[in-house]
Design an enzyme around this catalytic site. Structure first.
Site, short mmCIF file in Angstrom:
data_model
loop_
_atom_site.label_atom_id
_atom_site.label_comp_id
_atom_site.label_asym_id
_atom_site.label_seq_id
_atom_site.Cartn_x
_atom_site.Cartn_y
_atom_site.Cartn_z
N SER A 49 0.79 -1.23 0.00
CA SER A 49 0.00 0.00 0.00
C SER A 49 0.82 1.28 0.00
CB SER A 49 -0.95 0.02 1.20
OG SER A 49 -0.22 0.15 2.41
N LYS A 93 0.54 4.66 6.83
CA LYS A 93 -0.19 5.42 5.80
C LYS A 93 0.21 6.89 5.85
CE LYS A 93 -2.74 1.78 5.00
NZ LYS A 93 -2.37 0.90 3.93
#
Length: 187
Positions: A49, A93
């Site tokens: 990701s 993230k």
């Protein structure tokens, strides 16, 4: 026969010097502990990701005191346990919106406070998830996305949602050598 013990005189300078050594050792141990606690938390990037910034399996160090005084800002890469769940791995993230911001995906593009994100590094998002309608962040809420947005479980997902400040462990600040991404500070 009489045995005499010779009394050893301890000078005040020797006591003072010994005290200085003990103090120096204790100070070094405390400083080392604080540095390891603050900057030495280590975790691994799991998944793709955050590619091309971080690779799957890459080791990263986390600064756990970064957000004690100042809140995360847009662009920071944060490490957190989703929903505070201690039984899962850490997620890594990028913060794209901070408290009070409004977030929405329109035609695969990210809009924060009505302005389109001006970064061509990201592909159009195929699934806007919960951000297909405008979302206004409350106090201490952050909207986070992976850099590889079409292969990321992030704030768009109902499983993750908006990330509260209290569950953010810290700021990712250093990566170890792995593949194409060399060792160094994380931007």
């Amino acid at each position: 026969m009489c045995f005499y013990r010779k009394r050893v005189k301890v000078s005040s300078e020797a006591v003072k010097e010994t005290g200085n050594y003990i103090f120096g050792i204790l100070a070094a141990v405390i400083l080392a502990f604080m540095l390891v606690y603050c900057f030495g938390m280590r975790t691994s990037m799991i998944g793709v990701s955050m590619e091309n910034t971080l690779n799957n399996g890459q080791t990263i160090f986390v600064n756990r005191i970064a957000y004690l005084l100042f809140p995360p800002k847009a662009g920071d890469i944060v490490v957190f346990l989703p929903n505070g769940n201690q039984n899962t791995h850490y997620y890594v993230k990028r913060v794209v919106a901070t408290p009070g911001d409004t977030v929405q995906f329109i035609d695969g593009k990210l809009y924060v406070n009505g302005e389109e994100e001006d970064n061509d590094a990201y592909d159009k998002v195929a699934d806007p998830g919960i951000a297909d309608v405008p979302i206004t962040l409350g106090n201490d809420e952050y909207f986070v996305l992976g850099d590889n947005r079409n292969n990321s479980e992030d704030s768009r997902s109902g499983n993750i949602g908006l990330v509260e400040r209290k569950i953010i462990t810290g700021k990712a600040w250093f990566r170890l050598n792995y593949g194409e991404n060399r060792m160094g500070f994380i931007k």
